[in-house]
Design a protein around this motif. Sequence first.
Motif: not given
Length: 168
Positions: A107-123
Motif C-alpha cells: 500500500k502506497l500513500t503519497t504525502d507530497d508531489l512536486t516538480g515540472n514537466e520533466e521530473v516529479v518528486g514524490e514522498t
Amino acid sequence: MKKLSISLLLGSIALCMVNCSNNQSAENITSAQKPDSTSFDIDKAKSAISDLNAKFSDELRKGDSAAMASLYASDALVMPPNSEPVPKDKIISVWGGAIRMGVKDIKLTTDDLTGNEEVVGETGKYEMYGDNNKLLDKGKYVVLWKNENGEWKLYRDIWNTSMPAKSK
C-alpha cells in the motif's frame, strides 16, 4: 592580511558584476524565449502517478515482477535498504525476490508531489503485507518520476523501514 582583504573585496565586486549582468540579461529575454512553465499541470501528473502507484500495487498482488519492472524508466535505479543501487536490467530481480520472500501486497500513500514537466518528486509511506494480510514492513519512500516519451516512469526509487531494528 591587507592583500587578503583586497582580494576578497575584488572577488565580491566581480561576483556582483556577474550577477547584476545575469539579472539584466534575464530581464531582456522576451516572453517568446522564456520557457512556458504554465503548460505543466501538476494535478494531471498527480493523477497519472496515483494511477501508476495503483498499477504497481496490482502487479505486485498478481506476482508479476516483469510488469512492475516495466513501470521504471530505461535508466532507472532502485535503491533498496541494505543494498547497493540496482540498475534497470536487474529491477525485475528485486521485485521477484520480494514476491518469493512472501510479499503479497503493498500500500502506497503519497504525502507530497512536486516538480515540472520533466521530473516529479514524490514522498510517501508504504506498508508491505504477506499472507493473511500480515504486516511485514512499513516505512517511507522517495521516488523521482521521469517523463519518458510522454509517460511517467519511476526513475529513482528509494525506501527504508520505519519499524524498529530486530534485536540479535
